[in-house]
Design a protein around this motif. Structure first.
Motif, PDB file in Angstrom:
ATOM      1  N   SER A  90       9.061 -12.995  -0.606  1.00  0.00           N
ATOM      2  CA  SER A  90       9.433 -11.777  -0.325  1.00  0.00           C
ATOM      3  C   SER A  90       8.442 -10.606  -0.885  1.00  0.00           C
ATOM      4  O   SER A  90       7.836  -9.569   0.072  1.00  0.00           O
ATOM      5  N   ALA A  91       8.011 -10.843  -1.981  1.00  0.00           N
ATOM      6  CA  ALA A  91       6.904 -10.020  -2.641  1.00  0.00           C
ATOM      7  C   ALA A  91       5.668 -10.125  -1.898  1.00  0.00           C
ATOM      8  O   ALA A  91       5.257  -8.881  -1.635  1.00  0.00           O
ATOM      9  N   PHE A  95       6.660  -1.641  -4.106  1.00  0.00           N
ATOM     10  CA  PHE A  95       6.621  -1.904  -2.718  1.00  0.00           C
ATOM     11  C   PHE A  95       6.386  -3.509  -2.683  1.00  0.00           C
ATOM     12  O   PHE A  95       6.873  -4.406  -1.886  1.00  0.00           O
ATOM     13  N   SER A  96       5.224  -3.766  -3.441  1.00  0.00           N
ATOM     14  CA  SER A  96       4.543  -5.222  -3.554  1.00  0.00           C
ATOM     15  C   SER A  96       5.430  -6.138  -4.118  1.00  0.00           C
ATOM     16  O   SER A  96       5.694  -7.306  -3.704  1.00  0.00           O
ATOM     17  N   ILE A 116      16.564  -6.111  -2.895  1.00  0.00           N
ATOM     18  CA  ILE A 116      16.326  -7.181  -2.364  1.00  0.00           C
ATOM     19  C   ILE A 116      16.662  -8.406  -3.322  1.00  0.00           C
ATOM     20  O   ILE A 116      17.242  -9.569  -3.038  1.00  0.00           O
ATOM     21  N   TYR A 162       7.882  -2.041   9.301  1.00  0.00           N
ATOM     22  CA  TYR A 162       7.246  -3.270   8.855  1.00  0.00           C
ATOM     23  C   TYR A 162       6.955  -4.324  10.070  1.00  0.00           C
ATOM     24  O   TYR A 162       6.035  -4.617  10.410  1.00  0.00           O
ATOM     25  N   SER A 188       8.962  -5.885  -3.918  1.00  0.00           N
ATOM     26  CA  SER A 188      10.022  -5.891  -3.362  1.00  0.00           C
ATOM     27  C   SER A 188      11.175  -5.394  -4.198  1.00  0.00           C
ATOM     28  O   SER A 188      12.130  -5.936  -4.251  1.00  0.00           O
ATOM     29  N   ILE A 198      15.308  -1.707  -4.184  1.00  0.00           N
ATOM     30  CA  ILE A 198      16.311  -1.564  -3.046  1.00  0.00           C
ATOM     31  C   ILE A 198      16.923  -2.619  -2.791  1.00  0.00           C
ATOM     32  O   ILE A 198      17.546  -2.985  -1.819  1.00  0.00           O
ATOM     33  N   GLY A 221       3.433 -10.023   0.822  1.00  0.00           N
ATOM     34  CA  GLY A 221       3.319  -9.494   2.233  1.00  0.00           C
ATOM     35  C   GLY A 221       2.340  -8.269   2.575  1.00  0.00           C
ATOM     36  O   GLY A 221       1.261  -8.414   1.875  1.00  0.00           O
ATOM     37  N   LEU A 222       2.715  -7.559   3.662  1.00  0.00           N
ATOM     38  CA  LEU A 222       1.538  -6.862   4.222  1.00  0.00           C
ATOM     39  C   LEU A 222       1.083  -5.987   2.943  1.00  0.00           C
ATOM     40  O   LEU A 222      -0.116  -5.363   2.953  1.00  0.00           O
ATOM     41  N   GLY A 223       2.055  -5.448   2.079  1.00  0.00           N
ATOM     42  CA  GLY A 223       1.863  -4.697   0.818  1.00  0.00           C
ATOM     43  C   GLY A 223       0.673  -5.160   0.055  1.00  0.00           C
ATOM     44  O   GLY A 223      -0.030  -4.574  -0.425  1.00  0.00           O
TER      45      GLY A 223
HETATM   46  N1  TRP Z   1       6.920  -6.865  -0.724  1.00  0.00           N
HETATM   47  C1  TRP Z   1       6.729  -6.755   0.655  1.00  0.00           C
HETATM   48  C2  TRP Z   1       5.053  -6.545   0.852  1.00  0.00           C
HETATM   49  O1  TRP Z   1       4.503  -6.597  -0.074  1.00  0.00           O
HETATM   50  C3  TRP Z   1       7.479  -5.799   1.329  1.00  0.00           C
HETATM   51  C4  TRP Z   1       8.798  -5.940   1.175  1.00  0.00           C
HETATM   52  C5  TRP Z   1       9.784  -7.137   1.372  1.00  0.00           C
HETATM   53  C6  TRP Z   1       9.541  -5.108   0.482  1.00  0.00           C
HETATM   54  N2  TRP Z   1      10.761  -6.612   0.870  1.00  0.00           N
HETATM   55  C7  TRP Z   1      10.865  -5.351   0.211  1.00  0.00           C
HETATM   56  C8  TRP Z   1       9.043  -3.737   0.075  1.00  0.00           C
HETATM   57  C9  TRP Z   1      11.955  -4.566  -0.513  1.00  0.00           C
HETATM   58  C10 TRP Z   1      10.135  -2.762  -0.861  1.00  0.00           C
HETATM   59  C11 TRP Z   1      11.285  -3.288  -0.971  1.00  0.00           C
HETATM   60  O2  TRP Z   1       4.867  -6.395   1.795  1.00  0.00           O
END
Ligand code: TRP
Length: 450
Positions: free
Chosen positions: A28-29, A231-232, A239, A110, A234, A237, A31-33
């Motif tokens: 999850s962590a 964001f990176s 998750i 996303y 996650s 929010i 990712g594109l971020g």
């Molecule tokens: N962390 C992911 C990334 O770096 C994106 C992502 C997945 C995300 N779940 C999230 C970002 C929840 C914020 C909250 O691309």
């Protein structure tokens, strides 16, 4: 009626193993971020100063919030939408709504960016790469114009729905167990390759060694560091609340938080060690400093396009890697609404996945049609993450500290770890996140009004 299950027939699924949970959270962590956000934010905010702030935010703010989200999720064993109410009463229902709306908003754009990624991957595999920045810009224009965009978005969401309807163990966990090792192998190979590029040193210098102390007080750099960290990882929010709700009572939450945050940060830094040498070896430094969300999709292909068939192979690996990283993140975003539908309305996972993805597709159409809208939703969502982070740390630190106690005890944490985390979540983390939130909102509004 076929889709309605009785309370008794729903037994909450659990991860197959500790490793499975850690890999899913890392999936999850990462990712594109990491691959795209890290590079574009650090080039906006002056390289090393941004990286330093980012690491500080991870250590001081994000690690305690990680544990707070884990504790909340494991203790309540319910989806992020219901967890705040279950833990602290109906007054906290708005936080649940934030946990529902923000992931949907992020998933909506996303999936669009995943569509671009898939498109460039296919382009590199079957057609070849653009030879200069102009060709690359027009390729990108055609990728994100209307129909092609929507097809990529639908494909990515469809894939997400397919995986997530498989459930926790057979869907999410299984995918991550396959993808994360592949991801690390590709990442390490590409970083080694990039180190041998002619101007790799210039790239590193611009990324890590160009330290401008004034940047530490620049509101945009501060906002970028907070946004990138949340964001990176996650975080903010729900998750990690949702993923932890499928945990058994025994695993060591602080230890897992450290493992996940370290792996994610390593991937972010390694991605910079790939993208910056590419960008600077091909003289694209100018373009990246005026960076927007789309920049990497233009600079990387045109940079690699100058490198013949090896460049093409690298592009296939890089965009393949980005897509693998992204799908494991997308499913975590989709899991919150899916889990909410299952927990609240007792509907089946298949139907919940289809409903979630259908809704995400519709609200993502504006982002598919305009990169400007996409950029603005991203900016707002990033502020929501910081807001969510503040509320979670306040909730766990001040309103339900007993829950934290119980979960740390279940984790077998040492008394030092316990004291440290309790102190941070009460007196340090909420204050620093509040400060970051104020600066971020100020900087966002300033950007809009100017
Ligand atoms: N962390 C992911 C990334 O770096 C994106 C992502 C997945 C995300 N779940 C999230 C970002 C929840 C914020 C909250 O691309």
């Amino acid at each position: 009626m076929v889709f309605i299950l009785t309370e008794k027939s729903i037994k909450r699924e659990q991860w197959g193993s500790k490793l499975g949970f850690v890999l899913a959270a890392v999936g999850s962590a990462v990712g594109l971020g990491n691959l795209w956000g890290f590079a574009y934010r650090s080039s906006q905010g002056g390289g090393a100063a941004f990286v330093l702030l980012y690491i500080l935010v991870v250590l001081v703010v994000c690690l305690p919030i990680f544990v707070a989200e884990f504790a909340l999720g494991r203790n309540t064993s319910t989806s992020a939408f219901l967890a705040p109410i279950k833990a602290a009463g109906p007054r906290w229902a708005p936080l649940g709504w934030l946990f529902l709306i923000a992931p949907l908003a992020i998933a909506s754009y996303y999936a669009v960016i995943m569509g671009w990624t898939a498109d460039i991957f296919i382009q590199s595999l079957f057609v070849g790469l653009p030879l200069n920045p102009e060709e690359s810009s027009s390729l990108f224009d055609s990728i994100h114009s209307g129909k092609r965009d929507l097809i990529g978005q639908i494909f990515s969401l469809g894939l997400g729905a397919y995986i997530i309807s498989g459930g926790i163990k057979k869907g999410i966990e299984k995918l991550n167990k396959i993808c994360i090792p592949i991801l690390f192998i590709i990442l390490i190979s590409l970083a080694i390759w990039a180190a041998f590029l002619t101007n790799s040193g210039v790239g590193y210098r611009n990324f890590l060694l160009n330290f401008d102390i004034n940047q530490l007080a620049n509101p945009t750099t501060i906002r970028n560091a907070f946004s990138q960290a949340f964001f990176s990882l996650s975080l903010g929010i729900g998750i990690m609340i949702t993923y932890a709700s499928y945990l058994n009572k025994k695993s060591d939450l602080p230890k897992q938080a450290i493992q996940i945050a370290s792996l994610d940060t390593i991937v972010g830094l390694m991605a910079g060690l790939i993208t910056f040498p590419i960008i600077f070896s091909f003289g694209l430094g100018e373009t990246i400093s005026k960076s927007t969300i789309a920049t990497l999709f233009i600079t990387i292909p045109s940079g690699l396009g100058q490198y013949g068939s090896i460049g093409r192979l690298v592009a296939i690996l890089f965009f393949g890697l980005a897509y693998i990283a992204a799908i494991t993140s997308l499913i975590s975003l989709l899991e919150i609404p899916v889990a909410t539908l299952i927990d609240k309305f007792k509907i089946k996972r298949n139907l919940a996945s289809i409903l979630t993805v259908g809704f995400t597709f519709i609200i993502g159409i504006p982002s598919a049609l305009s990169t400007n809208i996409l950029g603005n939703i991203d900016a707002i969502a990033n502020v929501l993450l910081i807001l969510g982070g503040f509320l979670v740390s306040f909730l766990v630190g001040w309103v339900i500290p007993k829950t934290l106690d119980i979960e740390l005890k279940n984790s077998g944490s040492s008394s030092l770890t316990k004291a440290y985390l309790k102190f941070m979540l009460k007196y340090v983390t909420p204050i620093i996140v509040a400060w970051g939130l104020i600066i971020s909102v100020y900087d966002l509004l300033k950007g809009w009004l100017s």
